[in-house]
Write a protein that holds these residues in place. Sequence first.
Motif, short mmCIF file in Angstrom:
data_model
loop_
_atom_site.label_atom_id
_atom_site.label_comp_id
_atom_site.label_asym_id
_atom_site.label_seq_id
_atom_site.Cartn_x
_atom_site.Cartn_y
_atom_site.Cartn_z
N SER A 59 46.97 47.13 46.68
CA SER A 59 46.08 47.99 45.89
C SER A 59 46.44 47.87 44.41
N SER A 96 42.71 45.20 46.95
CA SER A 96 41.69 46.21 46.67
C SER A 96 41.85 46.68 45.22
N TYR A 149 49.29 53.00 44.39
CA TYR A 149 49.04 51.63 43.95
C TYR A 149 50.31 50.78 43.86
#
Length: 360
Positions: free
Chosen positions: A127, A150, A190
């Motif tokens: 992420s 992502s 993240y």
Amino acid sequence: MSPTPQPDAARRAYCLGELAQGTDRFHEPRRDDCPWCGSQRLRTRLRTPDLVEHKPGTFAVDECRDCAHAFQNPRLTAEGLAFYHHDFHEGHPRLDGFAERILAARGSARRHRAAARAMLPFPEPESWLDVGTGHGHFPQAAREVYPYTSFDGLDPTRRVEKAQAAGRIEEAHRGHLTDPEILARLRSRYDVVSMFHHLEHTRDPRAELRAALTVLRPGGHLLIEVPDPDCAFGALLGKWWVSYGQPRHLHLMPLDNLLAELESLGCVIVTTDRREPHTPYDITGALTLALAHVLPAPDAPWRAVPPSGLQRGLRTALMGVTTPLVATATALDHTLAPLLRRTCFSNAYRIIARRSQSAA
């Protein structure tokens, strides 16, 4: 180059209404100390008008004699930031061909892919949050390097929602990274947080760094690129140096200051780079800003009296005449780039830092 599009009535009414209330409210009181180290040994580095949009006002950049932090002084208030960013970020056709050339130089897909490849030595992230993502052009290019990552985007403007609708990002977060609600929602989500030419626009860069570490997972990486205030072009070109960016750049942070701050927050500095982030547009930028300054003014919603047809025609003709000069400057920037990026003329730097388990 095509002539500058004419502003609509609503935008002119907004801008003139804001200006009618006076511009004093756009500035905080001038501070006598450095916002980075607290020293009162300040010097004025430059004074300049808005050379990109030509909105009213004069702006000063002061520098601390002790830590070399440069900052806008007096700083814009929230109302001032809203006014000077309004047309700049909302996608209006507000800039003529000169300014568009300057702003486009840093946003090419090739440069975005090169920045993304800086993370290749590390495990592929699951992420990634791009802070200040705008229209999401970086995540779109970075996905070519990391097809299984992502990418989410955060931006205070509606551009981030348009980026999501266009499929450039997975999730759109509208607001500021320091907003408590956003921090609570994104905490430790993240593997990578990127900030490309974002920190210089923020009111409190230290708060932005703390917030970035909050949304990073332990062991995650923070990728930062900012203008380098030590670039020799700053002294050589003065107010015509594009990276001064007044009135939208609030801080210009020396590399050593930012490294020390990250280390104080418990980060491990993985790498620094002054070569790759260099953008070959200093000569072109100075020339285009100077030409736009001396040519007949374009129509703009903050001008009470629009230019006449003769003035608009003369500006369009002169822009066409000067196009070869700008093209020559662009070629010179790119020809000199391999040399300049290895010298004190490099205009930006990159930091990759890793969030340790104990980071704030």
